[in-house]
Design a protein around this motif. Structure first.
Motif, PDB file in Angstrom:
ATOM      1  N   THR A   1       0.848  -1.204   0.000  1.00 61.49           N
ATOM      2  CA  THR A   1       0.000   0.000   0.000  1.00 61.49           C
ATOM      3  C   THR A   1       0.882   1.252   0.000  1.00 61.49           C
ATOM      4  N   LEU A   2       1.953   1.183   0.801  1.00 61.29           N
ATOM      5  CA  LEU A   2       2.885   2.320   0.853  1.00 61.29           C
ATOM      6  C   LEU A   2       3.549   2.540  -0.509  1.00 61.29           C
ATOM      7  N   ARG A   3       3.905   1.422  -1.182  1.00 66.49           N
ATOM      8  CA  ARG A   3       4.543   1.543  -2.505  1.00 66.49           C
ATOM      9  C   ARG A   3       3.578   2.195  -3.493  1.00 66.49           C
ATOM     10  N   ARG A   4       2.309   1.771  -3.429  1.00 64.48           N
ATOM     11  CA  ARG A   4       1.291   2.312  -4.331  1.00 64.48           C
ATOM     12  C   ARG A   4       1.093   3.809  -4.080  1.00 64.48           C
ATOM     13  N   MET A   5       1.061   4.140  -2.790  1.00 72.77           N
ATOM     14  CA  MET A   5       0.873   5.535  -2.381  1.00 72.77           C
ATOM     15  C   MET A   5       1.991   6.423  -2.953  1.00 72.77           C
ATOM     16  N   HIS A   6       3.226   5.918  -2.864  1.00 73.64           N
ATOM     17  CA  HIS A   6       4.361   6.701  -3.361  1.00 73.64           C
ATOM     18  C   HIS A   6       4.394   6.748  -4.883  1.00 73.64           C
ATOM     19  N   LEU A   7       3.880   5.701  -5.517  1.00 75.94           N
ATOM     20  CA  LEU A   7       3.800   5.718  -6.980  1.00 75.94           C
ATOM     21  C   LEU A   7       2.825   6.801  -7.426  1.00 75.94           C
ATOM     22  N   MET A   8       1.690   6.888  -6.717  1.00 77.92           N
ATOM     23  CA  MET A   8       0.694   7.919  -7.037  1.00 77.92           C
ATOM     24  C   MET A   8       1.287   9.309  -6.836  1.00 77.92           C
ATOM     25  N   ARG A   9       2.048   9.442  -5.750  1.00 82.07           N
ATOM     26  CA  ARG A   9       2.692  10.731  -5.454  1.00 82.07           C
ATOM     27  C   ARG A   9       3.697  11.090  -6.560  1.00 82.07           C
ATOM     28  N   THR A  10       4.441  10.098  -7.038  1.00 82.67           N
ATOM     29  CA  THR A  10       5.420  10.323  -8.105  1.00 82.67           C
ATOM     30  C   THR A  10       4.709  10.765  -9.385  1.00 82.67           C
ATOM     31  N   LEU A  11       3.609  10.089  -9.692  1.00 75.56           N
ATOM     32  CA  LEU A  11       2.909  10.395 -10.942  1.00 75.56           C
ATOM     33  C   LEU A  11       2.208  11.752 -10.897  1.00 75.56           C
ATOM     34  N   GLU A  12       2.051  12.260  -9.674  1.00 78.82           N
ATOM     35  CA  GLU A  12       1.452  13.580  -9.510  1.00 78.82           C
ATOM     36  C   GLU A  12       2.348  14.667 -10.119  1.00 78.82           C
ATOM     37  N   VAL A  13       3.686  14.504  -9.937  1.00 79.45           N
ATOM     38  CA  VAL A  13       4.639  15.486 -10.477  1.00 79.45           C
ATOM     39  C   VAL A  13       5.514  14.759 -11.500  1.00 79.45           C
ATOM     40  N   ARG A  14       4.973  14.531 -12.667  1.00 76.80           N
ATOM     41  CA  ARG A  14       5.648  13.688 -13.655  1.00 76.80           C
ATOM     42  C   ARG A  14       6.920  14.310 -14.221  1.00 76.80           C
ATOM     43  N   ALA A  15       6.883  15.633 -14.444  1.00 81.15           N
ATOM     44  CA  ALA A  15       8.071  16.293 -15.021  1.00 81.15           C
ATOM     45  C   ALA A  15       9.271  16.088 -14.099  1.00 81.15           C
ATOM     46  N   ASP A  16       9.024  16.194 -12.791  1.00 81.70           N
ATOM     47  CA  ASP A  16      10.090  16.010 -11.818  1.00 81.70           C
ATOM     48  C   ASP A  16      10.657  14.590 -11.904  1.00 81.70           C
ATOM     49  N   PHE A  17       9.740  13.625 -12.049  1.00 81.68           N
ATOM     50  CA  PHE A  17      10.145  12.231 -12.173  1.00 81.68           C
ATOM     51  C   PHE A  17      11.055  12.049 -13.383  1.00 81.68           C
ATOM     52  N   TYR A  18      10.678  12.633 -14.521  1.00 84.64           N
ATOM     53  CA  TYR A  18      11.485  12.480 -15.737  1.00 84.64           C
ATOM     54  C   TYR A  18      12.862  13.131 -15.568  1.00 84.64           C
ATOM     55  N   PHE A  19      12.884  14.320 -14.945  1.00 88.47           N
ATOM     56  CA  PHE A  19      14.162  15.002 -14.758  1.00 88.47           C
ATOM     57  C   PHE A  19      15.096  14.204 -13.856  1.00 88.47           C
ATOM     58  N   TRP A  20      14.528  13.682 -12.738  1.00 86.94           N
ATOM     59  CA  TRP A  20      15.354  12.905 -11.822  1.00 86.94           C
ATOM     60  C   TRP A  20      15.820  11.604 -12.472  1.00 86.94           C
ATOM     61  N   ALA A  21      14.974  11.069 -13.346  1.00 88.63           N
ATOM     62  CA  ALA A  21      15.367   9.854 -14.077  1.00 88.63           C
ATOM     63  C   ALA A  21      16.565  10.171 -14.972  1.00 88.63           C
ATOM     64  N   ILE A  22      16.555  11.371 -15.572  1.00 91.76           N
ATOM     65  CA  ILE A  22      17.690  11.784 -16.416  1.00 91.76           C
ATOM     66  C   ILE A  22      18.955  11.942 -15.550  1.00 91.76           C
ATOM     67  N   VAL A  23      18.766  12.589 -14.367  1.00 90.00           N
ATOM     68  CA  VAL A  23      19.910  12.782 -13.455  1.00 90.00           C
ATOM     69  C   VAL A  23      20.525  11.428 -13.107  1.00 90.00           C
ATOM     70  N   SER A  24      19.660  10.494 -12.747  1.00 82.83           N
ATOM     71  CA  SER A  24      20.122   9.174 -12.335  1.00 82.83           C
ATOM     72  C   SER A  24      20.854   8.475 -13.485  1.00 82.83           C
ATOM     73  N   THR A  25      20.332   8.615 -14.694  1.00 84.76           N
ATOM     74  CA  THR A  25      20.963   7.975 -15.852  1.00 84.76           C
ATOM     75  C   THR A  25      22.312   8.633 -16.155  1.00 84.76           C
ATOM     76  N   ILE A  26      22.355   9.965 -16.070  1.00 84.95           N
ATOM     77  CA  ILE A  26      23.618  10.675 -16.322  1.00 84.95           C
ATOM     78  C   ILE A  26      24.686  10.231 -15.326  1.00 84.95           C
ATOM     79  N   TRP A  27      24.267  10.130 -14.053  1.00 80.31           N
ATOM     80  CA  TRP A  27      25.225   9.711 -13.022  1.00 80.31           C
ATOM     81  C   TRP A  27      25.766   8.320 -13.353  1.00 80.31           C
ATOM     82  N   THR A  28      24.878   7.419 -13.765  1.00 78.01           N
ATOM     83  CA  THR A  28      25.295   6.048 -14.082  1.00 78.01           C
ATOM     84  C   THR A  28      26.281   6.058 -15.251  1.00 78.01           C
ATOM     85  N   ILE A  29      26.001   6.894 -16.256  1.00 78.49           N
ATOM     86  CA  ILE A  29      26.895   6.969 -17.420  1.00 78.49           C
ATOM     87  C   ILE A  29      28.278   7.496 -17.001  1.00 78.49           C
ATOM     88  N   PHE A  30      28.296   8.570 -16.180  1.00 77.41           N
ATOM     89  CA  PHE A  30      29.566   9.149 -15.739  1.00 77.41           C
ATOM     90  C   PHE A  30      30.360   8.151 -14.891  1.00 77.41           C
TER      91      PHE A  30
END
Lengths: 257, 268
Positions: free
Chosen positions: B16-45
């Motif tokens: 239930t907690l995981r679902r709750m946080h997924l809903m919260r993430t989807l609320e601010v989708r642009a932020d999710f995409y940006f952080w996903a880019i940050v995470s990918t850039i870090w992995t590449i570096f």
């Protein structure tokens, strides 16, 4: 000017309030440095073509730990102030928000850099006595680091100002921070990059934030080119900041603060 | 029967907690995409760091380039959990102790340690997780290794043990926040130690190797699952690591129970 000095002083006193936290903040990079040095020891054991000797690499990372304090920081509080409307109180005061934050962050970064420098220079003097650290080179290092700090802060501030339009901009700032860390030589000394890449990077501000300052302090590079290039980039980012700040003032609304 | 019911209840709360946080993430989708880019850039570096290193030397600590990439793949999987789960919960935990919000956890009719350790998460590092899986599969293919079902099972078990060991050790460290005022930076220790997880355990010399493999077995966190996939004989270490993890879990429970008595919740 005196009011900015007071803000600087408040930042230093604030950091001293929770000393264990400050201690951990200062030394968290020490683990990273020690581990990275260990990796390089393992690498150079199997290598005959390393562009740097192992002692040079360790000294490099020790010095990079000092530059790290002044070039790699998070100004998330600027974004929070904009988002929560707290910046309104700064707009009403006879201080400029840019210089307010610049002084505040300088207090934190300088304190951290000094604490690290005391420890790390002691380590360098004891374990790497062959390292040439002359007074003139140390002064040059301090000067270039002041320029590096101003450049880094102004560029981070430009990203933070985007909070006037977007809800969360720390991710954008982090993208820039990772790029800065990689290209400045905090992660890998630039000597390990291909020479063409090094030549191109020289005209960007990045190598002048960590890689070249470590060479300046050891007498392997001159101060003038770094200062010239950094000054040019400071002017660029400062103009950019002025541009963003002016348009942000038209977009800013603070209701119910 | 009662135990099964309790487990079911905790399982429901966890998801239930995981679902709750997924809903919260989807609320601010642009932020999710940006952080996903940050995470990918870090992995590449981070991968670029090892590419530069392996250009200098063909191997690190006796491991060849492809074995190192396999290790990095396992590291990226573990790192995705560190940033998605461990860091968020532990930051929240130390802040809750400082500002008195721990009261809210203590008043809930479930195990407080469970709630503290599972309450928060985010999904921005999901790409890092998939990059890790991709690197593991690619490295195995390049080395012509086809792991057996038993090896895959053992790999998953050791990876799970590694994550549990890391998380409970982190929890013990964060529990120091009961004794010191404002200890946010304690949560920066493990992220800065992650460099240790990116290199084979064989790079540590003499006494340090003994400490990092047996006393604080951080050197085993990613090396052990990788060595299982490489088909090396590490059974003795796996058995040791299993019992060590059980001890850490038990110790974390005892330390938390003892430390929570120091909590006064004044700030709340």
């Amino acid at each position: 000017m005196y009011s900015y000095f007071l803000i600087f002083r408040i930042a230093v006193l604030d950091a001293f309030e929770y000393r264990v936290n400050l201690f951990l903040h200062v030394f968290k990079y020490a683990f990273f440095t020690a581990l990275t040095a260990m990796i390089w020891i393992a690498v150079t054991t199997y290598s005959t073509s390393s562009p740097m000797t192992i002692s040079n690499i360790i000294v490099y990372y020790l010095l990079a730990a000092i530059t790290y304090s002044l070039t790699s920081f998070h100004i998330i509080y600027v974004e929070n102030d904009i988002r929560m409307g707290n910046i309104s109180s700064l707009l009403l005061k006879p201080v400029k928000p840019f210089y307010h934050y610049l002084s505040f962050q300088f207090g934190i970064s300088l304190l951290e850099a000094i604490l690290r420098a005391v420890i790390l220079f002691t380590i360098i003097f004891i374990y790497f006595p062959n390292t040439q650290l002359q007074v003139l080179n140390v002064i040059s290092f301090i000067i270039v680091m002041l320029f590096a700090y101003v450049f880094c802060f102004t560029s981070f501030y430009c990203f933070s100002l985007l909070a006037f339009w977007f809800q969360n901009v720390s991710s954008i700032r982090m993208c820039y921070l990772f790029t800065l860390r990689m290209l400045s030589g905090i992660v890998v000394p630039l000597a390990f990059f291909p020479s063409q890449v090094q030549n191109i990077l020289f005209y960007t501000p990045f190598p002048h934030l960590t890689d070249l300052p470590t060479k300046i302090i050891t007498g392997q590079a001159s101060l003038i080119p770094s200062i010239t290039i950094l000054s040019f980039w400071i002017i660029i980012v400062y103009c950019l900041y002025r541009l963003i700040w002016r348009s942000s003032q038209k977009a800013y609304e603070s209701i119910g603060v | 029967m009662i135990m099964l019911k309790t487990l079911k209840k905790y399982n429901t709360i966890f998801w239930t907690l995981r679902r709750m946080h997924l809903m919260r993430t989807l609320e601010v989708r642009a932020d999710f995409y940006f952080w996903a880019i940050v995470s990918t850039i870090w992995t590449i570096f981070n991968t670029l760091f090892f590419v530069l290193i392996t250009n200098v030397a063909g191997e690190i600590g006796g491991w060849n380039i492809h074995e190192i990439y396999l290790l990095l793949g396992v590291f990226n999987i573990a790192d995705a959990f560190i940033w998605s789960f461990f860091y968020h919960n532990m930051t929240r935990y130390t802040q809750a102790i400082f500002n008195g919000e721990l009261n809210n956890y203590l008043l809930k009719p479930i195990n407080t340690q469970f709630l503290v350790m599972t309450y928060s998460n985010n999904y921005t590092n999901i790409f890092r997780f998939f990059i890790g899986i991709g690197m593991v599969l690619w490295s195995l293919q390049v080395m012509n290794i086809v792991p057996s079902i038993l090896q895959i099972g053992l790999f998953l078990v050791t990876l799970l043990l590694s994550l549990i060991c890391l998380y409970f050790t982190w929890f013990i460290l964060s529990t120091c926040a009961f004794y010191f005022e404002k200890l946010d930076n304690i949560n920066e220790i493990f992220p800065n130690l992650r460099r240790m997880l990116q290199v084979p355990r064989t790079i540590y010399p003499g006494f340090l190797a003994v400490i990092l493999q047996y006393v604080i077995p951080l050197a085993l966190i990613t090396s052990l699952p990788t060595e299982v996939l490489l088909g090396r004989d590490v059974m003795n270490l796996i058995v040791y690591f299993f019992f060590f993890t059980l001890c850490i879990m038990y110790a974390s429970h005892i330390i938390f129970q003892y430390s929570v008595k120091k909590y006064s919740g004044i700030a709340n």
